[in-house]
Enzyme design. Structure first.
Site, PDB file in Angstrom:
ATOM      1  N   ILE A 127     -57.417 -45.689  65.698  1.00  0.00           N
ATOM      2  CA  ILE A 127     -57.079 -44.578  64.817  1.00  0.00           C
ATOM      3  C   ILE A 127     -58.301 -44.261  63.966  1.00  0.00           C
ATOM      4  O   ILE A 127     -58.927 -45.159  63.395  1.00  0.00           O
ATOM      5  CB  ILE A 127     -55.886 -44.917  63.905  1.00  0.00           C
ATOM      6  CG1 ILE A 127     -54.622 -45.119  64.746  1.00  0.00           C
ATOM      7  CG2 ILE A 127     -55.656 -43.809  62.875  1.00  0.00           C
ATOM      8  CD1 ILE A 127     -53.410 -45.542  63.943  1.00  0.00           C
TER       9      ILE A 127
ATOM     10  N   GLY B 192     -54.134 -31.664  76.586  1.00  0.00           N
ATOM     11  CA  GLY B 192     -54.038 -32.619  75.500  1.00  0.00           C
ATOM     12  C   GLY B 192     -54.264 -31.991  74.136  1.00  0.00           C
ATOM     13  O   GLY B 192     -55.108 -31.109  73.975  1.00  0.00           O
TER      14      GLY B 192
ATOM     15  N   ASP C 159     -55.672 -33.307  71.616  1.00  0.00           N
ATOM     16  CA  ASP C 159     -57.035 -33.565  71.148  1.00  0.00           C
ATOM     17  C   ASP C 159     -58.003 -32.516  71.674  1.00  0.00           C
ATOM     18  O   ASP C 159     -58.912 -32.068  70.950  1.00  0.00           O
ATOM     19  CB  ASP C 159     -57.486 -34.968  71.548  1.00  0.00           C
ATOM     20  CG  ASP C 159     -57.392 -35.219  73.048  1.00  0.00           C
ATOM     21  OD1 ASP C 159     -56.528 -34.614  73.712  1.00  0.00           O
ATOM     22  OD2 ASP C 159     -58.166 -36.058  73.555  1.00  0.00           O
ATOM     23  N   ARG C 160     -57.810 -32.088  72.926  1.00  0.00           N
ATOM     24  CA  ARG C 160     -58.688 -31.075  73.506  1.00  0.00           C
ATOM     25  C   ARG C 160     -58.470 -29.721  72.829  1.00  0.00           C
ATOM     26  O   ARG C 160     -59.412 -28.943  72.639  1.00  0.00           O
ATOM     27  CB  ARG C 160     -58.455 -30.974  75.014  1.00  0.00           C
ATOM     28  CG  ARG C 160     -58.761 -32.278  75.764  1.00  0.00           C
ATOM     29  CD  ARG C 160     -58.403 -32.207  77.235  1.00  0.00           C
ATOM     30  NE  ARG C 160     -59.342 -31.350  77.958  1.00  0.00           N
ATOM     31  CZ  ARG C 160     -59.186 -31.044  79.250  1.00  0.00           C
ATOM     32  NH1 ARG C 160     -58.125 -31.473  79.930  1.00  0.00           N
ATOM     33  NH2 ARG C 160     -60.083 -30.272  79.849  1.00  0.00           N
TER      34      ARG C 160
END
Length: 243
Positions: free
Chosen positions: A12, A94, A96-97
């Site tokens: 994290i 995703g 994150d992408r």
């Protein structure tokens, strides 16, 4: 103040922001999530808002803590993003992408952008000058390449990323380092060259845990920033509250 939290595949990462200024970055294990987050709130009691993205299973204790102490924004596909998603399977892209693409649009307006995230996997994401997300590529990251050779062969050892002294490895370890590190560097250079041939005015953004290790060894001109995802979360938060 804002706390941006990125729950990755292995760790994290979090950062405290005052407007667009990153005050401090934190990295910790998933098992220590709520304890480490409490320490951040103790150090920065003025944190009033948070934004969280996750590529894996969310940490329930961390999620509840953020909701208790802040006005929390959990990034999901219902968010308003500053780009048009042209992915043929948008539901599989995703988070994150999508966050990285958002950060690229907001920090580098008016140009084509290739965002390379060198983490557990290496992801390539291309957003054109009209803010249309076109897609990209996914391949194994440095550690996955080392681990796969160890796990799927009988005798190859488990090694960790190390820049090879020579191109021609004169031992098993040296050969593995040459194959993994040089192989990924050639991959990166190849992708960058391909995009530059097809598009003009391409800004290359390199981020992720292995960004610093790889950046100094690339021939192409790039913008290297290992904190780009956290900064992109902050920009996405600012974009959201303005909307």
């Amino acid at each position: 103040m804002l706390l941006a939290v990125d729950i990755g595949n292995t760790r994290i990462k979090a950062a405290v922001f005052e407007d667009t200024v990153l005050a401090e970055k934190f990295v910790f294990d998933k098992n220590d999530a709520s304890v480490e987050a409490e320490k951040i709130f103790q150090k920065y009691p003025k944190i009033a808002h948070s934004i969280l993205s996750s590529v894996g299973k969310e940490q329930d204790s961390l999620f509840l803590l953020l909701k208790e102490k802040t006005k929390m924004f959990g990034v999901n596909r219902d968010f308003t993003f500053p780009f048009q998603n042209n992915y043929s399977t948008p539901a599989t892209l995703g988070i994150d992408r999508m966050v990285l693409a958002s950060g690229a649009v907001m920090q580098f307006p008016g140009c084509n952008r290739l965002i390379i995230d060198a983490g557990t996997c290496v992801t390539y994401d291309f957003v054109d000058s009209e803010n249309k997300y076109q897609g990209g590529a996914i391949s194994p990251g440095l550690r996955l390449r080392y681990e796969s050779m160890h796990n799927f062969t009988a005798k190859l050892p488990l090694l960790y990323p190390e820049m090879p002294d020579k191109f021609i490895g004169n031992s098993t370890a040296a050969s593995m380092h040459s194959g993994v590190v040089n192989g990924l560097l050639y991959e990166l250079e190849g992708f960058i060259s391909q995009y530059k041939q097809q598009y003009q005015d391409v800004t290359i953004i390199l981020t992720g845990g292995d960004a610093d290790f790889l950046a100094k060894r690339l021939k192409n001109t790039i913008f290297a920033n290992s904190n780009f995802l956290l900064e992109s979360l902050n920009f996405l938060y600012l974009y959201t509250i303005k909307k």
